[in-house]
Design a protein around this motif. Structure first.
Motif, short mmCIF file in Angstrom:
data_model
loop_
_atom_site.label_atom_id
_atom_site.label_comp_id
_atom_site.label_asym_id
_atom_site.label_seq_id
_atom_site.Cartn_x
_atom_site.Cartn_y
_atom_site.Cartn_z
N CYS A 85 0.80 -1.23 0.00
CA CYS A 85 0.00 0.00 0.00
C CYS A 85 0.83 1.27 0.00
O CYS A 85 1.72 1.44 0.83
CB CYS A 85 -0.92 0.02 1.22
SG CYS A 85 -2.24 -1.16 1.12
N SER A 86 0.51 2.15 -0.91
CA SER A 86 0.98 3.54 -0.90
C SER A 86 2.48 3.72 -0.75
O SER A 86 2.92 4.62 -0.06
CB SER A 86 0.25 4.31 0.20
OG SER A 86 -1.14 4.16 0.08
N THR A 87 3.28 2.91 -1.41
CA THR A 87 4.73 3.03 -1.26
C THR A 87 5.31 4.23 -2.02
O THR A 87 6.44 4.62 -1.77
CB THR A 87 5.44 1.74 -1.71
OG1 THR A 87 5.02 1.41 -3.04
CG2 THR A 87 5.12 0.59 -0.77
N ALA A 88 4.53 4.82 -2.93
CA ALA A 88 5.01 5.99 -3.66
C ALA A 88 4.05 7.17 -3.53
O ALA A 88 4.08 8.09 -4.32
CB ALA A 88 5.22 5.66 -5.13
N LEU A 101 8.16 5.64 0.79
CA LEU A 101 8.98 4.43 0.88
C LEU A 101 9.77 4.13 -0.40
O LEU A 101 10.79 3.46 -0.35
CB LEU A 101 8.10 3.24 1.26
CG LEU A 101 7.63 3.26 2.71
CD1 LEU A 101 6.48 2.29 2.93
CD2 LEU A 101 8.78 2.96 3.65
N ALA A 102 9.34 4.65 -1.53
CA ALA A 102 10.04 4.39 -2.79
C ALA A 102 11.20 5.36 -3.01
O ALA A 102 12.19 5.02 -3.68
CB ALA A 102 9.06 4.49 -3.96
N ARG A 103 11.10 6.55 -2.48
CA ARG A 103 12.06 7.62 -2.79
C ARG A 103 13.52 7.28 -2.52
O ARG A 103 14.39 7.58 -3.34
CB ARG A 103 11.70 8.88 -2.02
CG ARG A 103 12.50 10.07 -2.47
CD ARG A 103 11.54 11.15 -2.82
NE ARG A 103 11.92 12.17 -3.70
CZ ARG A 103 12.29 12.07 -4.97
NH1 ARG A 103 12.45 10.93 -5.54
NH2 ARG A 103 12.52 13.11 -5.71
N PRO A 104 13.87 6.66 -1.39
CA PRO A 104 15.29 6.34 -1.17
C PRO A 104 15.88 5.42 -2.23
O PRO A 104 17.06 5.54 -2.58
CB PRO A 104 15.30 5.66 0.21
CG PRO A 104 14.08 6.18 0.89
CD PRO A 104 13.06 6.34 -0.21
N ALA A 114 6.19 0.81 -7.70
CA ALA A 114 5.59 1.14 -6.40
C ALA A 114 4.10 1.41 -6.59
O ALA A 114 3.58 1.34 -7.70
CB ALA A 114 6.29 2.36 -5.81
N THR A 115 3.43 1.72 -5.50
CA THR A 115 2.00 1.98 -5.55
C THR A 115 1.69 3.39 -5.07
O THR A 115 2.35 3.93 -4.19
CB THR A 115 1.22 0.97 -4.68
OG1 THR A 115 1.72 1.05 -3.34
CG2 THR A 115 1.38 -0.43 -5.22
N LEU A 116 0.66 3.96 -5.67
CA LEU A 116 0.24 5.32 -5.35
C LEU A 116 -0.92 5.37 -4.37
O LEU A 116 -1.29 6.44 -3.92
CB LEU A 116 -0.15 6.04 -6.65
CG LEU A 116 0.94 6.09 -7.71
CD1 LEU A 116 0.36 6.58 -9.03
CD2 LEU A 116 2.09 6.97 -7.25
N ALA A 117 -1.50 4.21 -4.08
CA ALA A 117 -2.71 4.16 -3.25
C ALA A 117 -2.78 2.81 -2.54
O ALA A 117 -2.05 1.88 -2.89
CB ALA A 117 -3.94 4.35 -4.13
N PRO A 118 -3.66 2.70 -1.58
CA PRO A 118 -3.85 1.39 -0.92
C PRO A 118 -4.36 0.35 -1.93
O PRO A 118 -5.17 0.65 -2.79
CB PRO A 118 -4.92 1.67 0.14
CG PRO A 118 -4.83 3.14 0.39
CD PRO A 118 -4.46 3.75 -0.94
N ILE A 119 -3.85 -0.87 -1.79
CA ILE A 119 -4.28 -1.99 -2.63
C ILE A 119 -4.45 -3.22 -1.75
O ILE A 119 -3.74 -3.38 -0.76
CB ILE A 119 -3.27 -2.30 -3.76
CG1 ILE A 119 -1.87 -2.57 -3.19
CG2 ILE A 119 -3.24 -1.18 -4.78
CD1 ILE A 119 -0.89 -3.09 -4.19
#
Length: 170
Positions: A85-88, A101-104, A114-119
């Motif tokens: 969920c929502s890693t980006a 969470l994706a940025r580093p 990555a994901t933009l929303a909850p899944i």
């Protein structure tokens, strides 16, 4: 079904060399060119640096937070798949380049899915299976992503609405 998708995902993750899970994730992250996380991520909208990956084997003191990943020297890692969920996403107001969470991984040169929303977990697992199959076939992450999204859009109504939640960046 979810159990079948998870079994297939585990088999495919072995091909990808590393599944992000357990307390020793940070020490393993840069030992392989591909890292995959399929599970839960918890986004902290007020303090994004405290957003974290959750795994069954992790106690709170062992979970991996975004702040732990900042500045990590990913020299070997070339592709990171974060199907949780929502890693980006950028839930909190702030600068255009907000921490998630994706940025580093992106900041250190890894291509990232990555994901933009909850899944739902089942959708994350299904996407990983589709993506890894395509990656194995094409050996090209962007093409594998496009094909996996196209396939996701063809699936049933329980999965199809989530195709736009996934993002790929280099």
């Amino acid at each position: 079904s979810l159990p079948e998708a998870m079994a297939e995902l585990l088999e495919l993750q072995q091909l990808a060399q590393l599944a992000l899970a357990g307390p020793d994730v940070l020490s393993q992250l840069d030992t392989h060119p591909v890292a995959i996380f399929s599970g839960h991520a918890v986004e902290d909208g007020r303090r994004p640096e405290r957003s974290y990956f959750a795994c069954d084997a992790c106690v709170p003191s062992q979970r991996v937070e975004a702040r732990q990943l900042i500045g990590a020297p990913f020299k070997t890692l070339r592709l990171t798949v974060l199907a949780a969920c929502s890693t980006a996403s950028r839930a909190s107001p702030g600068p255009a380049v907000a921490l998630n969470l994706a940025r580093p991984f992106v900041a250190r040169g890894s291509a990232v899915v990555a994901t933009l929303a909850p899944i739902p977990d089942a959708v994350a697992a299904r996407f990983n299976v589709l993506f890894l199959r395509q990656l194995q076939e094409t050996r090209h992450p962007a093409l594998a992503f496009d094909r996996a999204i196209a396939r996701l859009r063809e699936l049933d109504d329980s999965v199809r609405p989530y195709w736009a939640s996934f993002a790929f960046t280099t």
